[in-house]
Design a protein around this motif. Sequence first.
Motif, PDB file in Angstrom:
ATOM      1  N   SER A   1       0.751  -1.265  -0.232  1.00 25.74           N
ATOM      2  CA  SER A   1       0.080  -0.070   0.101  1.00 25.74           C
ATOM      3  C   SER A   1       0.753   1.225  -0.068  1.00 25.74           C
ATOM      4  CB  SER A   1      -0.880   0.077   1.073  1.00 25.74           C
ATOM      5  OG  SER A   1      -0.163  -0.060   2.225  1.00 25.74           O
ATOM      6  N   ASN A   2       0.481   2.237  -0.810  1.00 25.05           N
ATOM      7  CA  ASN A   2       0.994   3.627  -0.663  1.00 25.05           C
ATOM      8  C   ASN A   2       2.301   3.528  -1.399  1.00 25.05           C
ATOM      9  OD1 ASN A   2      -0.915   4.898   1.075  1.00 25.05           O
ATOM     10  ND2 ASN A   2       0.258   4.026   2.925  1.00 25.05           N
ATOM     11  N   ALA A   3       2.521   2.524  -2.493  1.00 25.55           N
ATOM     12  CA  ALA A   3       3.485   2.501  -3.268  1.00 25.55           C
ATOM     13  C   ALA A   3       3.327   3.792  -4.533  1.00 25.55           C
ATOM     14  CB  ALA A   3       3.720   1.323  -4.048  1.00 25.55           C
ATOM     15  N   VAL A   4       4.744   3.967  -4.652  1.00 26.44           N
ATOM     16  CA  VAL A   4       4.725   5.368  -5.620  1.00 26.44           C
ATOM     17  C   VAL A   4       5.031   5.071  -6.973  1.00 26.44           C
ATOM     18  CG1 VAL A   4       5.822   7.632  -5.978  1.00 26.44           C
ATOM     19  CG2 VAL A   4       5.368   6.872  -3.557  1.00 26.44           C
ATOM     20  N   LEU A   5       4.269   5.556  -7.943  1.00 24.53           N
ATOM     21  CA  LEU A   5       4.374   5.489  -9.505  1.00 24.53           C
ATOM     22  C   LEU A   5       4.845   6.972  -9.677  1.00 24.53           C
ATOM     23  CD1 LEU A   5       4.410   4.395 -12.225  1.00 24.53           C
ATOM     24  CD2 LEU A   5       1.983   5.142 -12.335  1.00 24.53           C
ATOM     25  N   VAL A   6       6.074   7.213 -10.264  1.00 25.67           N
ATOM     26  CA  VAL A   6       6.334   8.369 -10.839  1.00 25.67           C
ATOM     27  C   VAL A   6       6.458   8.326 -12.413  1.00 25.67           C
ATOM     28  CG1 VAL A   6       8.541   9.871 -11.070  1.00 25.67           C
ATOM     29  CG2 VAL A   6       7.959   8.768  -8.924  1.00 25.67           C
ATOM     30  N   VAL A   7       5.644   9.489 -12.977  1.00 28.60           N
ATOM     31  CA  VAL A   7       5.562   9.614 -14.373  1.00 28.60           C
ATOM     32  C   VAL A   7       6.265  10.742 -14.889  1.00 28.60           C
ATOM     33  CG1 VAL A   7       4.325   9.594 -16.345  1.00 28.60           C
ATOM     34  CG2 VAL A   7       3.634   8.334 -14.389  1.00 28.60           C
ATOM     35  N   SER A   8       7.368  10.719 -15.514  1.00 29.35           N
ATOM     36  CA  SER A   8       8.023  11.773 -16.096  1.00 29.35           C
ATOM     37  C   SER A   8       8.540  11.652 -17.580  1.00 29.35           C
ATOM     38  CB  SER A   8       9.412  11.998 -15.281  1.00 29.35           C
ATOM     39  OG  SER A   8      10.150  13.091 -15.584  1.00 29.35           O
ATOM     40  N   GLY A   9       9.170  12.790 -18.139  1.00 33.92           N
ATOM     41  CA  GLY A   9       9.347  12.769 -19.517  1.00 33.92           C
ATOM     42  C   GLY A   9       8.307  13.779 -20.162  1.00 33.92           C
ATOM     43  N   GLY A  10       8.761  14.301 -21.404  1.00 31.18           N
ATOM     44  CA  GLY A  10       7.661  15.369 -22.173  1.00 31.18           C
ATOM     45  C   GLY A  10       6.480  14.786 -22.234  1.00 31.18           C
ATOM     46  N   VAL A  11       6.040  13.545 -22.423  1.00 30.18           N
ATOM     47  CA  VAL A  11       4.789  12.820 -22.609  1.00 30.18           C
ATOM     48  C   VAL A  11       3.970  12.963 -21.319  1.00 30.18           C
ATOM     49  CG1 VAL A  11       3.290  10.930 -23.533  1.00 30.18           C
ATOM     50  CG2 VAL A  11       5.364  11.648 -24.683  1.00 30.18           C
ATOM     51  N   ALA A  12       4.664  12.834 -20.230  1.00 28.13           N
ATOM     52  CA  ALA A  12       4.078  12.924 -19.057  1.00 28.13           C
ATOM     53  C   ALA A  12       3.236  14.215 -18.589  1.00 28.13           C
ATOM     54  CB  ALA A  12       5.242  12.979 -17.781  1.00 28.13           C
ATOM     55  N   SER A  13       3.416  15.299 -19.502  1.00 27.90           N
ATOM     56  CA  SER A  13       2.782  16.653 -19.544  1.00 27.90           C
ATOM     57  C   SER A  13       1.259  16.298 -20.158  1.00 27.90           C
ATOM     58  CB  SER A  13       3.370  17.689 -20.162  1.00 27.90           C
ATOM     59  OG  SER A  13       4.584  17.834 -19.598  1.00 27.90           O
ATOM     60  N   ASN A  14       0.852  15.134 -20.625  1.00 29.03           N
ATOM     61  CA  ASN A  14      -0.188  15.009 -21.204  1.00 29.03           C
ATOM     62  C   ASN A  14      -1.361  14.624 -20.206  1.00 29.03           C
ATOM     63  OD1 ASN A  14      -2.471  13.369 -22.348  1.00 29.03           O
ATOM     64  ND2 ASN A  14      -1.353  14.024 -24.378  1.00 29.03           N
ATOM     65  N   LEU A  15      -2.460  15.559 -20.010  1.00 26.07           N
ATOM     66  CA  LEU A  15      -3.470  15.354 -19.033  1.00 26.07           C
ATOM     67  C   LEU A  15      -4.214  14.010 -19.248  1.00 26.07           C
ATOM     68  CD1 LEU A  15      -4.494  18.903 -18.296  1.00 26.07           C
ATOM     69  CD2 LEU A  15      -2.794  17.466 -17.136  1.00 26.07           C
ATOM     70  N   TYR A  16      -4.295  13.726 -20.418  1.00 28.47           N
ATOM     71  CA  TYR A  16      -5.137  12.356 -20.667  1.00 28.47           C
ATOM     72  C   TYR A  16      -4.430  11.341 -20.335  1.00 28.47           C
ATOM     73  CZ  TYR A  16      -8.314   9.461 -23.453  1.00 28.47           C
ATOM     74  OH  TYR A  16      -9.138   8.542 -23.940  1.00 28.47           O
ATOM     75  N   ILE A  17      -3.264  11.072 -20.844  1.00 27.90           N
ATOM     76  CA  ILE A  17      -2.345   9.916 -20.005  1.00 27.90           C
ATOM     77  C   ILE A  17      -2.385   9.997 -18.619  1.00 27.90           C
ATOM     78  CG2 ILE A  17      -0.086   8.977 -20.432  1.00 27.90           C
ATOM     79  CD1 ILE A  17      -0.035   9.984 -23.406  1.00 27.90           C
ATOM     80  N   ARG A  18      -2.151  11.224 -18.093  1.00 25.73           N
ATOM     81  CA  ARG A  18      -2.329  11.301 -16.442  1.00 25.73           C
ATOM     82  C   ARG A  18      -3.576  10.540 -16.086  1.00 25.73           C
ATOM     83  NH1 ARG A  18       0.892  16.364 -13.922  1.00 25.73           N
ATOM     84  NH2 ARG A  18       2.493  16.657 -15.223  1.00 25.73           N
ATOM     85  N   LYS A  19      -4.624  11.111 -16.502  1.00 28.65           N
ATOM     86  CA  LYS A  19      -5.966  10.479 -16.020  1.00 28.65           C
ATOM     87  C   LYS A  19      -5.926   8.960 -16.321  1.00 28.65           C
ATOM     88  CE  LYS A  19      -9.987  11.064 -14.263  1.00 28.65           C
ATOM     89  NZ  LYS A  19     -10.050  11.293 -12.929  1.00 28.65           N
ATOM     90  N   ALA A  20      -5.399   8.317 -17.256  1.00 28.45           N
ATOM     91  CA  ALA A  20      -5.527   7.155 -17.419  1.00 28.45           C
ATOM     92  C   ALA A  20      -4.643   6.275 -16.477  1.00 28.45           C
ATOM     93  CB  ALA A  20      -5.284   6.570 -19.054  1.00 28.45           C
ATOM     94  N   LEU A  21      -3.523   6.915 -16.088  1.00 27.37           N
ATOM     95  CA  LEU A  21      -2.615   6.344 -15.096  1.00 27.37           C
ATOM     96  C   LEU A  21      -3.079   6.577 -13.586  1.00 27.37           C
ATOM     97  CD1 LEU A  21       0.797   7.395 -16.679  1.00 27.37           C
ATOM     98  CD2 LEU A  21      -0.157   5.225 -16.372  1.00 27.37           C
ATOM     99  N   GLU A  22      -4.009   7.589 -13.444  1.00 31.95           N
ATOM    100  CA  GLU A  22      -4.683   7.735 -12.104  1.00 31.95           C
ATOM    101  C   GLU A  22      -5.646   6.613 -11.892  1.00 31.95           C
ATOM    102  OE1 GLU A  22      -6.367  11.585 -11.968  1.00 31.95           O
ATOM    103  OE2 GLU A  22      -4.603  12.795 -11.891  1.00 31.95           O
ATOM    104  N   ILE A  23      -6.417   6.270 -12.889  1.00 32.12           N
ATOM    105  CA  ILE A  23      -7.375   5.205 -12.710  1.00 32.12           C
ATOM    106  C   ILE A  23      -6.403   3.796 -12.379  1.00 32.12           C
ATOM    107  CG2 ILE A  23      -8.803   3.534 -13.967  1.00 32.12           C
ATOM    108  CD1 ILE A  23      -9.425   5.893 -15.794  1.00 32.12           C
ATOM    109  N   VAL A  24      -5.134   3.546 -12.879  1.00 31.44           N
ATOM    110  CA  VAL A  24      -4.521   2.519 -12.511  1.00 31.44           C
ATOM    111  C   VAL A  24      -4.022   2.556 -11.020  1.00 31.44           C
ATOM    112  CG1 VAL A  24      -2.307   1.202 -12.995  1.00 31.44           C
ATOM    113  CG2 VAL A  24      -3.756   2.120 -14.969  1.00 31.44           C
ATOM    114  N   THR A  25      -3.444   3.762 -10.739  1.00 33.61           N
ATOM    115  CA  THR A  25      -2.848   3.988  -9.295  1.00 33.61           C
ATOM    116  C   THR A  25      -3.881   3.861  -8.537  1.00 33.61           C
ATOM    117  OG1 THR A  25      -2.905   6.302  -9.891  1.00 33.61           O
ATOM    118  CG2 THR A  25      -0.736   5.279 -10.113  1.00 33.61           C
TER     119      THR A  25
END
Length: 414
Positions: A303-327
Amino acid sequence: MTSLPGRQVQAFLAPGKGQLTVFASEGRRIIGTVVQEKGIIYTVNMLILTKTAEVFSKPSKRKLYEVLRHFNFHPRILFLHKLVLGIETSCDDTAAAVVDETGNVLGEAIHSQTEVHLKTGGIILPVAQQLHRENIQRIVQEALSASNISPSDLSAIATTVKPGLALSLGVGLSFSLKLVDQFRKPFIPIHHMEAHALTIRLTNKVEFPFLVLLISGGHCLLALVRGVSDFLLLGKSLDIAPGDMLDKTIMQKEKEEGIEKGQILSSAADIAAAVQHTIACHIAKRTHRAILFCKQRDLLCQSNAVLVVSGGVASNLYIRKALEIVTDATQCTLLCPPPRLCTDNGIMIAWNGVERLRAGLGILHNTEGIRYEPKYVVPFIIFMQFAFESQSLDFAFICEVFIDILVILEEGLH
């Protein structure tokens, strides 16, 4: 007024709230205080005071200036922490920054080549190299000036040496080594992707281990970060990164519609939406698998593990939202650096240098034999594809660049 006659006092001024404290070298005991002028901090870096040290309990401004001038004090910022200059030239951005070990960004500067390369439809290696050469000294000086320090104040110099465009990496490395030799500073070679992965520790309090997803126009990988230089690679691009894929989608449609230079595809919005959705779904699935894999093997906290997303594409809010669902579904925390730190910058290189300096890893006091390590194949293929499709480059120029690339490859093999 207090005096210490006939003694040598090794001292510096440390900033406090509304005052400066003078420390003596013997046991660092306080020998007095002086009030600082608002907005200015006066410091001296371990200056040997051979004259009688005079300390005024409540000095006037005039008295303060007299004392400072008497001991050759100058308005400067006090740096009690380690300082690292970071230099980044792995692709088409010339960047530099000074960061201290607490994560304070003291100064930064960047020069982008985007406008130049847009005119030719892509990055031309010798052009990028020349632009780096023309701007690197100015950019580094701007970063140092903004920090209000000189190179002699630095604890080390950190520079990207891999991966990237060979000609671009070479400019940064060559310039850095000259600084290292001139000011006799340790050199810290930096892996570009390691710097992206550790940037989050500059902006957030993140402990090891954590999972990192690096997604950009040229790179895409998943790794477990177990330490400053301890990475377990879980997966990477099999063929092309997200940014490359978008370019090839676009080029194919341009041919189908017979689009001329400067025109916009009729299906541009549909292509953008489809590519974005496809990339988001693919990355989300692979990241979900990586999280489950790490948890099943106790590589991450349950529990409370951390996923860090970085790089230029990490600024894309749509992709971030998809990853939020996963986390959310896996009881993880999603963290992303600010957008300006997701793209190439000197801050992340300097911070990576700070991390390595604190850990005592990869610090070189002898730079003999140090080489850059470019990513050869992709830039070579991209350039040759562009060269033969372009009508703006003559054959002689293409041959000249082709020979340069062969020389780079030959040098790299040795």
